[in-house]
Design an enzyme around this catalytic site. Sequence first.
Site, PDB file in Angstrom:
ATOM      1  N   THR A 196      27.369  34.025  40.746  1.00 50.21           N
ATOM      2  CA  THR A 196      26.305  34.079  41.673  1.00 50.21           C
ATOM      3  C   THR A 196      24.930  34.103  41.283  1.00 50.21           C
ATOM      4  O   THR A 196      24.763  34.665  40.083  1.00 50.21           O
ATOM      5  CB  THR A 196      26.607  35.552  42.347  1.00 50.21           C
ATOM      6  N   THR A 246      26.306  40.800  41.417  1.00 49.59           N
ATOM      7  CA  THR A 246      27.167  39.618  40.979  1.00 49.59           C
ATOM      8  C   THR A 246      28.364  40.275  40.176  1.00 49.59           C
ATOM      9  O   THR A 246      28.430  41.228  39.682  1.00 49.59           O
ATOM     10  CB  THR A 246      26.451  38.759  39.937  1.00 49.59           C
ATOM     11  N   GLY A 247      29.395  39.452  40.160  1.00 46.40           N
ATOM     12  CA  GLY A 247      30.620  39.894  39.441  1.00 46.40           C
ATOM     13  C   GLY A 247      32.091  39.730  40.453  1.00 46.40           C
ATOM     14  O   GLY A 247      31.998  38.706  41.254  1.00 46.40           O
ATOM     15  N   GLU A 248      32.827  40.580  40.378  1.00 47.48           N
ATOM     16  CA  GLU A 248      34.091  40.363  41.137  1.00 47.48           C
ATOM     17  C   GLU A 248      33.630  41.038  42.600  1.00 47.48           C
ATOM     18  O   GLU A 248      33.660  42.108  42.843  1.00 47.48           O
ATOM     19  CB  GLU A 248      35.121  41.465  40.430  1.00 47.48           C
TER      20      GLU A 248
END
Length: 326
Positions: A196, A246-248
Amino acid sequence: MGGWAIAVHGGAGVDPNLPHERQEEAKQLLTRCLNLGISALRSSLSAIDVVELVVRELESDPLFNSGRGSALTGKGTVEMEASIMDGSGRRCGAVSGLTMVKNPVSLARLVMDKSPHSYLAFSGAEEFGRQQGLEMVDNSYFITEDNVEMLKLAKEANTIMYDYRIPTVGLDTCSAVVESPLQMNGLPISVYAPETVGCVVVDSEGRCAAATSTGGLMNKMTGRIGDSPLIGAGTYACDLCGVSCTGEGEAIIRGTLSRDVAAVMEYKGLGLQEAVDYVIQERLDEGKAGLIAVSRNGEVAYGFNCVGMFRGCATENGFMEVGIWE
């Protein structure tokens, strides 16, 4: 007031073996976007206008996972999502399931400004975009050769997400499960893809704003919605701060990550960096993520609990930093 501040990100969780030239490309793009935001802030553009401007630039470059260069669904198509939030009055707009809108963040802005709603998705969102005169392109515009190759690898590994954090050893034990569900993790380091993009800004009037945009996860199910368009999960802004995550996505949603930064500032009285550190440590459980944030006092902060986050930040007093690792 502490003057303006801006931060951008291009995803959390970076392959430690990412080739040097890719690292440099990423830093150059982040620097370009920061400079774009800085000159807009110096021209007295409002925080909400600056976050839209910067995220549009990130969507237009195929390097990160948003707009052109978005991750592909299991069917090989692109389904994008984005959100934007103005801390002044907590106004917001969000969109999901876009296949033709060239700049998802701008459609999110129009949902906020020109519709009676906060969130539009799929064909209804695209129809609204057409009515508003937004630029539409064929789905193939968003698809890059790199991502076609990554989808192929993801399908071979029966995995949703490129992730170097969890070793591939032992994954064969899952084969006993009937119709073997997709693994959330499990591809080797070399094929990890950036995630993202986002931008957070506080302008010289002390107004905060945030925007986030993504193509989601490689090999995701069609119709999957992540944290990026969810207000309070991937994106949040109020009179105290602006946050983009941003990330999981699934972990960020469960932890209401962006809202929690504002909440601990509001209810616990924590400073910006303290609040960021607290939510990264206490709200992600087993998840891996990162976030960027600004406060109305002109502070900037970021945090992540994985190996690196593509990021850059700058403040009115001349501080500027672009980095990937700790």
